[in-house]
Each structure stands twice: as structure tokens, then as C-alpha cells.
Design a protein around this motif. Structure first.
Motif, PDB file in Angstrom:
ATOM      1  N   ILE A 220       0.829  -1.205   0.000  1.00 35.22           N
ATOM      2  CA  ILE A 220       0.000   0.000   0.000  1.00 35.22           C
ATOM      3  C   ILE A 220       0.864   1.256   0.000  1.00 35.22           C
ATOM      4  O   ILE A 220       1.695   1.452   0.868  1.00 35.22           O
ATOM      5  CB  ILE A 220      -0.964   0.002   1.194  1.00 35.22           C
ATOM      6  N   ARG A 221       0.642   2.032  -1.008  1.00 32.62           N
ATOM      7  CA  ARG A 221       1.359   3.297  -1.106  1.00 32.62           C
ATOM      8  C   ARG A 221       0.751   4.289  -0.121  1.00 32.62           C
ATOM      9  O   ARG A 221      -0.467   4.400  -0.011  1.00 32.62           O
ATOM     10  CB  ARG A 221       1.226   3.826  -2.525  1.00 32.62           C
ATOM     11  N   THR A 222       1.609   5.017   0.579  1.00 27.28           N
ATOM     12  CA  THR A 222       1.129   5.952   1.593  1.00 27.28           C
ATOM     13  C   THR A 222       1.571   7.364   1.244  1.00 27.28           C
ATOM     14  O   THR A 222       2.710   7.590   0.845  1.00 27.28           O
ATOM     15  CB  THR A 222       1.692   5.562   2.977  1.00 27.28           C
ATOM     16  N   ILE A 223       0.639   8.277   1.375  1.00 24.14           N
ATOM     17  CA  ILE A 223       0.930   9.682   1.084  1.00 24.14           C
ATOM     18  C   ILE A 223       0.672  10.513   2.336  1.00 24.14           C
ATOM     19  O   ILE A 223      -0.385  10.390   2.952  1.00 24.14           O
ATOM     20  CB  ILE A 223       0.031  10.202  -0.057  1.00 24.14           C
ATOM     21  N   TYR A 224       1.626  11.340   2.683  1.00 21.16           N
ATOM     22  CA  TYR A 224       1.468  12.225   3.843  1.00 21.16           C
ATOM     23  C   TYR A 224       1.091  13.621   3.355  1.00 21.16           C
ATOM     24  O   TYR A 224       1.723  14.170   2.460  1.00 21.16           O
ATOM     25  CB  TYR A 224       2.770  12.287   4.642  1.00 21.16           C
ATOM     26  N   LEU A 225       0.042  14.165   3.953  1.00 20.85           N
ATOM     27  CA  LEU A 225      -0.483  15.452   3.494  1.00 20.85           C
ATOM     28  C   LEU A 225      -0.687  16.405   4.657  1.00 20.85           C
ATOM     29  O   LEU A 225      -0.825  15.963   5.802  1.00 20.85           O
ATOM     30  CB  LEU A 225      -1.843  15.230   2.816  1.00 20.85           C
ATOM     31  N   ASN A 226      -0.743  17.707   4.341  1.00 20.56           N
ATOM     32  CA  ASN A 226      -1.168  18.630   5.393  1.00 20.56           C
ATOM     33  C   ASN A 226      -2.692  18.554   5.518  1.00 20.56           C
ATOM     34  O   ASN A 226      -3.365  17.983   4.660  1.00 20.56           O
ATOM     35  CB  ASN A 226      -0.660  20.054   5.126  1.00 20.56           C
ATOM     36  N   SER A 227      -3.218  19.103   6.591  1.00 25.20           N
ATOM     37  CA  SER A 227      -4.646  18.929   6.893  1.00 25.20           C
ATOM     38  C   SER A 227      -5.552  19.449   5.781  1.00 25.20           C
ATOM     39  O   SER A 227      -6.572  18.834   5.459  1.00 25.20           O
ATOM     40  CB  SER A 227      -5.006  19.646   8.199  1.00 25.20           C
ATOM     41  N   ASN A 228      -5.186  20.592   5.174  1.00 30.95           N
ATOM     42  CA  ASN A 228      -6.017  21.162   4.112  1.00 30.95           C
ATOM     43  C   ASN A 228      -6.123  20.231   2.914  1.00 30.95           C
ATOM     44  O   ASN A 228      -7.208  20.015   2.372  1.00 30.95           O
ATOM     45  CB  ASN A 228      -5.445  22.502   3.632  1.00 30.95           C
ATOM     46  N   ASP A 229      -4.996  19.672   2.501  1.00 33.63           N
ATOM     47  CA  ASP A 229      -4.994  18.785   1.345  1.00 33.63           C
ATOM     48  C   ASP A 229      -5.721  17.477   1.654  1.00 33.63           C
ATOM     49  O   ASP A 229      -6.440  16.929   0.822  1.00 33.63           O
ATOM     50  CB  ASP A 229      -3.554  18.489   0.891  1.00 33.63           C
ATOM     51  N   PHE A 230      -5.528  16.987   2.861  1.00 37.82           N
ATOM     52  CA  PHE A 230      -6.206  15.765   3.301  1.00 37.82           C
ATOM     53  C   PHE A 230      -7.729  15.940   3.202  1.00 37.82           C
ATOM     54  O   PHE A 230      -8.437  15.119   2.615  1.00 37.82           O
ATOM     55  CB  PHE A 230      -5.784  15.463   4.750  1.00 37.82           C
ATOM     56  N   LEU A 231      -8.211  17.066   3.746  1.00 38.52           N
ATOM     57  CA  LEU A 231      -9.652  17.325   3.726  1.00 38.52           C
ATOM     58  C   LEU A 231     -10.159  17.608   2.315  1.00 38.52           C
ATOM     59  O   LEU A 231     -11.271  17.214   1.956  1.00 38.52           O
ATOM     60  CB  LEU A 231     -10.006  18.492   4.658  1.00 38.52           C
ATOM     61  N   LEU A 232      -9.320  18.269   1.515  1.00 37.94           N
ATOM     62  CA  LEU A 232      -9.713  18.573   0.136  1.00 37.94           C
ATOM     63  C   LEU A 232      -9.976  17.275  -0.641  1.00 37.94           C
ATOM     64  O   LEU A 232     -10.963  17.166  -1.372  1.00 37.94           O
ATOM     65  CB  LEU A 232      -8.618  19.400  -0.557  1.00 37.94           C
ATOM     66  N   ILE A 233      -9.110  16.304  -0.463  1.00 39.19           N
ATOM     67  CA  ILE A 233      -9.278  15.030  -1.162  1.00 39.19           C
ATOM     68  C   ILE A 233     -10.597  14.367  -0.755  1.00 39.19           C
ATOM     69  O   ILE A 233     -11.370  13.911  -1.602  1.00 39.19           O
ATOM     70  CB  ILE A 233      -8.071  14.100  -0.884  1.00 39.19           C
ATOM     71  N   ILE A 234     -10.887  14.359   0.529  1.00 39.93           N
ATOM     72  CA  ILE A 234     -12.130  13.737   1.000  1.00 39.93           C
ATOM     73  C   ILE A 234     -13.346  14.514   0.482  1.00 39.93           C
ATOM     74  O   ILE A 234     -14.324  13.921   0.030  1.00 39.93           O
ATOM     75  CB  ILE A 234     -12.127  13.646   2.538  1.00 39.93           C
ATOM     76  N   GLU A 235     -13.256  15.823   0.509  1.00 41.10           N
ATOM     77  CA  GLU A 235     -14.359  16.654   0.005  1.00 41.10           C
ATOM     78  C   GLU A 235     -14.602  16.419  -1.485  1.00 41.10           C
ATOM     79  O   GLU A 235     -15.744  16.341  -1.940  1.00 41.10           O
ATOM     80  CB  GLU A 235     -14.057  18.136   0.233  1.00 41.10           C
ATOM     81  N   GLU A 236     -13.517  16.309  -2.244  1.00 47.56           N
ATOM     82  CA  GLU A 236     -13.662  16.066  -3.681  1.00 47.56           C
ATOM     83  C   GLU A 236     -14.361  14.741  -3.944  1.00 47.56           C
ATOM     84  O   GLU A 236     -15.202  14.631  -4.834  1.00 47.56           O
ATOM     85  CB  GLU A 236     -12.277  16.052  -4.361  1.00 47.56           C
ATOM     86  N   ILE A 237     -14.014  13.744  -3.164  1.00 54.71           N
ATOM     87  CA  ILE A 237     -14.631  12.433  -3.363  1.00 54.71           C
ATOM     88  C   ILE A 237     -16.123  12.494  -3.021  1.00 54.71           C
ATOM     89  O   ILE A 237     -16.963  11.941  -3.734  1.00 54.71           O
ATOM     90  CB  ILE A 237     -13.894  11.354  -2.542  1.00 54.71           C
ATOM     91  N   PHE A 238     -16.469  13.202  -1.961  1.00 54.41           N
ATOM     92  CA  PHE A 238     -17.877  13.332  -1.598  1.00 54.41           C
ATOM     93  C   PHE A 238     -18.669  14.131  -2.633  1.00 54.41           C
ATOM     94  O   PHE A 238     -19.799  13.803  -2.958  1.00 54.41           O
ATOM     95  CB  PHE A 238     -18.043  13.990  -0.218  1.00 54.41           C
ATOM     96  N   SER A 239     -18.050  15.190  -3.149  1.00 54.70           N
ATOM     97  CA  SER A 239     -18.835  16.062  -4.023  1.00 54.70           C
ATOM     98  C   SER A 239     -18.822  15.616  -5.485  1.00 54.70           C
ATOM     99  O   SER A 239     -19.835  15.739  -6.168  1.00 54.70           O
ATOM    100  CB  SER A 239     -18.361  17.517  -3.900  1.00 54.70           C
TER     101      SER A 239
END
Ligand SMILES: [Zn+2]
Length: 113
Positions: free
Chosen positions: A78-97
Motif C-alpha cells: 500500500i502506497r502511503t501519502i502524507y499530506l497537510n490537513s487542508n490537502d487531506f480534507l480537500l481530497i475527501i471533500e472532492e470524493i464526496f462532491s
């Protein structure tokens, strides 16, 4: 030598773990061939199949994505990516929207892992 090993490391194709490096929150994302992303933990998935079989019927259930995750974890692929909080939330928001995250794809292209 270890550098070379890193380059040839095999990662599961469709799955990524993203970690918010500020809060240590993490989530798995399955990038479907149909262009949709699914958010997952080890025991749950945001796909319809999981919703129907596990949530509605209240059964213990592994959808295709969770089986894939289990397999990839066993093989340590499993590839793992470390992100800052804004980018982490942006990815989740994009998937939801929109059903998929362009930000995640950008991070993968940038080789952030
Ligand atoms: Zn699923």
C-alpha cells in the motif's frame, strides 16, 4: 542499494493510504476503474455494495474493495501519502462532491509518498 529497492517497490495499483501528518488521521482510498473513488477503513467502505450488505442488512461483509485492501495489506503493497490537513480534507471533500479526487491524482503524479 536501498535506493534501488525503493524505486522497484511494487505498489497495489488501485489503492492509496492518505495520512494527515498534523493529526495522524488516515483513510484508504480505492481508485475505481470506473473513475470513482471509495473511502475505506479496514472494516468499511463507501461503495453501494457495502452500504447495502453491511449497513442495511447489518451483516459482516467484505466488498470487492475491502478484499483488495486486505490482500494489499498482507503483501505490504500500500502506497502511503502524507499530506497537510487542508490537502487531506480537500481530497475527501472532492470524493464526496464529485466522486473522485483530482488532488489525489496530482499528488500521486508528483510522487509524494
Ligand atoms: Zn467497497
Amino acid at each position: 542499494m536501498s535506493q534501488e529497492k525503493k524505486i522497484h517497490r511494487h505498489y497495489a495499483e488501485n489503492i492509496v493510504k492518505i495520512i494527515d501528518k498534523n493529526s495522524i488521521l488516515s483513510v484508504y482510498i480505492y481508485m475505481g476503474k470506473n473513475g470513482y473513488d471509495y473511502l475505506m477503513s479496514n472494516k468499511s467502505c463507501s461503495c453501494k455494495s457495502f452500504l447495502f450488505n453491511s449497513v442495511f442488512k447489518n451483516k459482516s461483509y467484505l466488498c470487492y474493495h475491502l478484499k483488495y485492501l486486505e490482500n494489499a495489506e498482507e503483501k505490504d503493497e500500500i502506497r502511503t501519502i502524507y499530506l497537510n490537513s487542508n490537502d487531506f480534507l480537500l481530497i475527501i471533500e472532492e470524493i464526496f462532491s464529485t466522486g473522485k479526487s483530482l488532488k489525489l491524482r496530482k499528488e500521486l503524479l508528483n510522487g509524494n509518498s
